[in-house]
Design an enzyme around this catalytic site. Structure first.
Site, PDB file in Angstrom:
ATOM      1  N   GLU A 173      26.071  17.997 -24.935  1.00  0.00           N
ATOM      2  CA  GLU A 173      26.727  16.996 -24.095  1.00  0.00           C
ATOM      3  C   GLU A 173      27.588  16.002 -24.871  1.00  0.00           C
ATOM      4  OE1 GLU A 173      24.098  13.896 -22.532  1.00  0.00           O
ATOM      5  OE2 GLU A 173      22.400  15.077 -23.232  1.00  0.00           O
ATOM      6  N   HIS A 207      14.160  14.547 -21.144  1.00  0.00           N
ATOM      7  CA  HIS A 207      14.207  14.346 -22.592  1.00  0.00           C
ATOM      8  C   HIS A 207      12.864  14.849 -23.103  1.00  0.00           C
ATOM      9  CE1 HIS A 207      17.518  11.007 -22.589  1.00  0.00           C
ATOM     10  NE2 HIS A 207      17.935  12.169 -22.142  1.00  0.00           N
ATOM     11  N   HIS A 216      19.688  17.037 -26.496  1.00  0.00           N
ATOM     12  CA  HIS A 216      18.253  16.733 -26.582  1.00  0.00           C
ATOM     13  C   HIS A 216      17.480  17.923 -26.046  1.00  0.00           C
ATOM     14  CE1 HIS A 216      18.317  16.026 -22.215  1.00  0.00           C
ATOM     15  NE2 HIS A 216      19.397  15.286 -22.397  1.00  0.00           N
ATOM     16  N   GLU A 248      28.243  18.206 -19.967  1.00  0.00           N
ATOM     17  CA  GLU A 248      26.883  18.563 -20.399  1.00  0.00           C
ATOM     18  C   GLU A 248      26.428  19.849 -19.734  1.00  0.00           C
ATOM     19  OE1 GLU A 248      22.460  16.465 -20.631  1.00  0.00           O
ATOM     20  OE2 GLU A 248      23.952  15.721 -19.191  1.00  0.00           O
ATOM     21  N   TYR A 275      34.275   7.626 -24.515  1.00  0.00           N
ATOM     22  CA  TYR A 275      34.241   6.472 -23.617  1.00  0.00           C
ATOM     23  C   TYR A 275      35.174   5.409 -24.198  1.00  0.00           C
ATOM     24  CZ  TYR A 275      29.987   9.128 -22.923  1.00  0.00           C
ATOM     25  OH  TYR A 275      29.095  10.164 -22.732  1.00  0.00           O
ATOM     26  N   ASP A 287       0.819  -1.207   0.000  1.00  0.00           N
ATOM     27  CA  ASP A 287       0.000   0.000   0.000  1.00  0.00           C
ATOM     28  C   ASP A 287       0.858   1.264   0.000  1.00  0.00           C
ATOM     29  OD1 ASP A 287       0.980  -0.277   2.532  1.00  0.00           O
ATOM     30  OD2 ASP A 287      -0.908   0.109   3.564  1.00  0.00           O
TER      31      ASP A 287
END
Length: 447
Positions: A394, A364, A357, A417, A398, A43
């Site tokens: 951004e 987004h 974006h 970013e 990597y 709940d």
């Protein structure tokens, strides 16, 4: 009871703009529901977050609410919401109730939520077009179908339900692309708070801490400065974890000599911020880390220069890719020519996402990245930027271990970013309350 906006005029103006568009297309009725509550377990419920489109038109944040807009000879804006209830309010807090909600939020009328099934079939009558989010909230879709069926069954004397259905979501997405002064003010505040939280995390970082401890610093600063929520689940990624794009803050230990990537932002008055910074645990970038960091910063600078009214929303991505790809060649991460690694997509081995974006009520945010209208040569052109749009910038890089990758760069993940408001002259980075240049970050961490 949720606090209403200080000024409800912007919400009324947005409803008016939508009804103007509906009226220009022949009139009709728009019906939107807010988001349902969601059970977490047993709940206990998840913290409630209203539907963004619903909020955009109403400013109303209580659950179990519907908006009805009728565009015709006389425009009408109706709200259906939960009535006052003494016992429920003891447990859940005060509600506005229909009468107070209509007055405070500027609706022509308001009704108890329980009156929906009775009134909606009649309200649908004689409306040429039904505007609603198609294939959105399943429960809301089901109720709309039932109301339409009831209206058809009861139709008599020449009165008919809507013959056409129009998806209202793309219309609202176009409206939401250009931010008004109220929205920009909320996003500036969110950006300022988030920047302060990133700076706090930089100052707090120490070898031996765990990722979740840095996340706690962010969350504390968000709430301490008045943000109502996070805009998304924070990414706090130490060392090799930064090469996982959507890595959630975990229990990895911050090690001396590693970088930490933090992608985190708060939500203020329902509007999001979105910042990423990558910094050294010990306060000083190593040579390979600094080389990749400076490359990413240069790519962001190029993307910022390409973000201006009239420019394509893809120009910033192309600019960032060109800088990153050249840097990958210079650092011997790739072989070949600049045009060759771009055309082949070889650069995406180390940079596999877009450079930005839309940003707004959703991190987004809604809005097509292509121009509305028919395709040209098989594909619609990229949308041209306009003053008042808000988007992120951004770039990242990597580098995962591999036999053909210099070992000095293994397991380094970097993303930078910022949130950019398109202005008449170019763009303004509203998140620069936290430093971005490597030397400035090192200086902050020495404080």
């Amino acid at each position: 009871m949720s606090l209403p906006p200080d000024d409800i005029a912007p919400y009324a103006a947005r409803r008016h703009r939508l009804m103007e568009r509906m009226r220009a297309a022949g009139g009709g009725i728009a019906v939107l529901a807010t988001a349902p509550e969601a059970v977490r377990n047993r709940d206990a419920e998840y913290p409630y977050r209203h539907d963004s489109d619903f909020f955009y038109l109403t400013g109303f944040t209580e659950p179990e609410a519907w908006l009805v807009l009728i565009a015709g000879a006389t425009d009408r804006a109706l709200l259906f919401c939960r009535p006052r209830h003494v016992e429920h309010e003891i447990w859940e807090g005060k509600r506005f109730g229909p009468e107070a909600a209509a007055e405070r939020f500027g609706f022509d009328d308001a009704h108890p939520i329980d009156a929906l099934d009775e009134l909606m079939p009649t309200l649908l009558m004689d409306q040429p077009t039904l505007y609603a989010p198609l294939a959105g909230n399943r429960r809301a879709d089901g109720r709309l179908r039932r109301w339409l069926a009831a209206a058809r069954e009861s139709g008599r004397g020449g009165r008919l339900p809507p013959e056409r259905q129009q998806d209202v979501a793309p219309i609202l997405a176009e409206m939401r692309l250009i931010k008004d002064a109220t929205e920009i003010a909320a996003m500036r505040r969110a950006a300022k708070i988030s920047a302060g939280a990133h700076a706090r995390a930089m100052r707090a970082a120490r070898a031996g801490m765990r990722e979740y401890e840095l996340e706690a610093e962010l969350l504390y600063e968000f709430r301490r400065q008045g943000a109502q929520s996070v805009a998304y689940n924070s990414i706090v990624a130490a060392g090799a974890n930064a090469c996982v794009l959507h890595y959630p803050a975990g229990d990895a230990v911050l090690r001396d000599g590693d970088l930490v990537l933090i992608d985190a932002g708060c939500e203020v008055d329902s509007y999001a911020s979105d910042i990423t910074r990558t910094f050294p645990v010990n306060g000083r970038y190593s040579g390979p880390q600094r080389a990749l960091y400076d490359l990413t910063a240069a790519a962001q600078d190029a993307a910022v220069q390409a973000t201006a009214p009239g420019r394509s929303c893809n120009d910033s991505h192309d600019a960032a890719v060109r800088v990153l790809a050249q840097g990958m060649l210079d650092l011997k991460l790739l072989k070949g020519s600049l045009d060759g690694v771009i055309e082949s997509g070889a650069y995406s081995r180390y940079y596999m996402h877009r450079t930005g974006h839309w940003l707004g009520l959703d991190v987004h945010d809604v809005g097509d990245y292509r121009q509305p209208g028919p395709a040209q040569g098989g594909e619609r052109p990229w949308r041209a930027l306009q003053a008042g749009m808000m988007l992120t910038i951004e770039p990242g890089i990597y580098v995962r271990p591999a036999d053909d990758v210099p070992e000095a760069y293994w397991n380094i993940g970097i993303r930078i970013e910022d949130d950019a408001l398109v202005t008449d002259e170019g763009c303004e980075l509203i998140t620069r309350g936290v430093p971005v240049q490597a030397g400035e970050i090192e200086a902050l961490m020495r404080e």
